[in-house]
Design a protein around this motif. Sequence first.
Motif, short mmCIF file in Angstrom:
data_model
loop_
_atom_site.label_atom_id
_atom_site.label_comp_id
_atom_site.label_asym_id
_atom_site.label_seq_id
_atom_site.Cartn_x
_atom_site.Cartn_y
_atom_site.Cartn_z
N UNK A 49 0.83 -1.22 0.00
CA UNK A 49 0.00 0.00 0.00
C UNK A 49 0.85 1.25 0.00
N UNK A 50 0.47 2.21 -0.88
CA UNK A 50 1.23 3.44 -0.97
C UNK A 50 0.65 4.52 -0.08
N UNK A 51 -0.68 4.69 -0.10
CA UNK A 51 -1.33 5.63 0.81
C UNK A 51 -2.78 5.23 0.92
N UNK A 52 -3.40 5.58 2.02
CA UNK A 52 -4.77 5.14 2.31
C UNK A 52 -5.75 5.89 1.43
N UNK A 53 -6.83 5.18 1.01
CA UNK A 53 -7.92 5.81 0.29
C UNK A 53 -7.57 6.26 -1.10
N UNK A 54 -6.56 5.72 -1.71
CA UNK A 54 -6.10 6.22 -2.99
C UNK A 54 -6.60 5.46 -4.18
N UNK A 55 -7.52 4.49 -4.01
CA UNK A 55 -8.00 3.74 -5.16
C UNK A 55 -6.85 3.01 -5.80
N UNK A 56 -6.86 2.96 -7.14
CA UNK A 56 -5.79 2.26 -7.83
C UNK A 56 -4.44 2.97 -7.66
N UNK A 57 -4.53 4.30 -7.45
CA UNK A 57 -3.27 5.02 -7.29
C UNK A 57 -2.61 4.68 -5.97
N UNK A 58 -3.32 4.01 -5.07
CA UNK A 58 -2.77 3.68 -3.77
C UNK A 58 -1.98 2.41 -3.75
N UNK A 59 -1.72 1.78 -4.87
CA UNK A 59 -0.97 0.53 -4.90
C UNK A 59 0.10 0.59 -5.96
N UNK A 90 18.05 -1.34 -14.33
CA UNK A 90 18.85 -2.55 -14.39
C UNK A 90 17.96 -3.76 -14.61
N UNK A 91 18.02 -4.68 -13.67
CA UNK A 91 17.22 -5.90 -13.80
C UNK A 91 15.86 -5.76 -13.13
N UNK A 92 15.55 -4.57 -12.60
CA UNK A 92 14.31 -4.39 -11.86
C UNK A 92 13.31 -3.61 -12.70
N UNK A 93 12.09 -4.11 -12.77
CA UNK A 93 11.02 -3.42 -13.47
C UNK A 93 9.93 -3.05 -12.48
N UNK A 94 9.54 -1.78 -12.46
CA UNK A 94 8.46 -1.32 -11.60
C UNK A 94 7.37 -0.70 -12.45
N UNK A 95 6.13 -0.92 -12.08
CA UNK A 95 5.02 -0.27 -12.77
C UNK A 95 3.94 0.07 -11.77
N UNK A 96 3.21 1.15 -12.03
CA UNK A 96 2.13 1.59 -11.15
C UNK A 96 1.10 2.33 -11.99
N UNK A 97 -0.11 2.42 -11.48
CA UNK A 97 -1.18 3.12 -12.20
C UNK A 97 -1.72 4.24 -11.33
N UNK A 98 -2.24 5.25 -12.00
CA UNK A 98 -2.83 6.39 -11.31
C UNK A 98 -4.27 6.07 -10.91
N UNK A 99 -4.93 7.05 -10.36
CA UNK A 99 -6.38 6.94 -10.16
C UNK A 99 -7.07 6.93 -11.52
N UNK A 100 -8.34 6.55 -11.54
CA UNK A 100 -9.15 6.52 -12.76
C UNK A 100 -10.05 7.75 -12.80
N UNK A 101 -10.09 8.43 -13.93
CA UNK A 101 -10.97 9.58 -14.13
C UNK A 101 -11.91 9.28 -15.28
N UNK A 102 -13.20 9.46 -15.04
CA UNK A 102 -14.18 9.25 -16.10
C UNK A 102 -14.68 10.59 -16.64
#
Length: 324
Positions: A35-45, A139-151
Amino acid sequence: MNLNLEKPITNRNVRSWPLAFPLLMALLMQVFFTPAFAGGGEAGFRKVEKAGSAICPILGGTIGGVSAVICEGEDPGLFNANTPATESGIPVNNITYQWQSSPEGTNWADIAGAASQDYDVPALSSTTFFRRVVSLVDGATTCSAVSNIVSVTVNPRPTAVLTVDDAVICAGQSATIKIDFSGGSTFNFELDGSPRANISSPFSYLLFPVSTQSYPLTNLTNNFGCTGLPGGISGSSLVTVNPIPTVNEPLDLELCNGAATAVVTFTGAVAGTTFSWTNSAPGIGLAASGTGDIPSFTAVNTGTTPIVATITVTPTANGCPGAA
């Protein structure tokens, strides 16, 4: 000094659990979502993929700044109220951005050419969901993350189709305009110079025009507040009003028995008027009815008293009969 010599423990089944348990938990924690921050939806992970012994946690940031509700064909604007991807609160420079869209918020597709922190959304014709994916390869490490969703909700524009019952009428008659609306549940507009509000489809309007004219539909809006475009209003509101024809009454004739008459010509004010007539006394030598002018005939009266014949003429033009 006393010595107590005992047989040493040789049981191979004994395990040192206090050391093994923390090591096992540490390994497991590296493959879970943190968890990155509380209440963040998809952006929180953030998804962390382990490569060797290194981990690389990043946050996807947030997106915003566009209009949440627009009308069909409008441009919602620029996603510019965005925060960049960060690692431990520090902006990350060596990352890539990829914006994605979805029609329902579930199935995502990359947006071609949308690979920067901000994204300028083009005009939309339907409701669309957006998110931003950030990726880091170190290097050999790959990181990915997604933001919040806006409709962005896209509401339809109103359209209208106009038809006229009895589009060609005679002066003094009525006509009815019918309007079929779509793209909403209620509609506001102006017709015949009068504003109409909260009208449902279909709509009918009774007219009593005195001359040929159209009744344009203007200022069309729907319950979403969207304005109709000129191309969204079709059909015709033209009502053709034909005048009532008249006949110029000729002079009365007084004839003697055996006298020949001249042709009686009928005229009227409306071009193309035709005339039909009836004769109340066919015994005078003239037929009981006819059309057009009255031809020459020989008067007949073999009696001792005058015979009076009444000729009734009815003018007709463009399907409109005049007074006889």
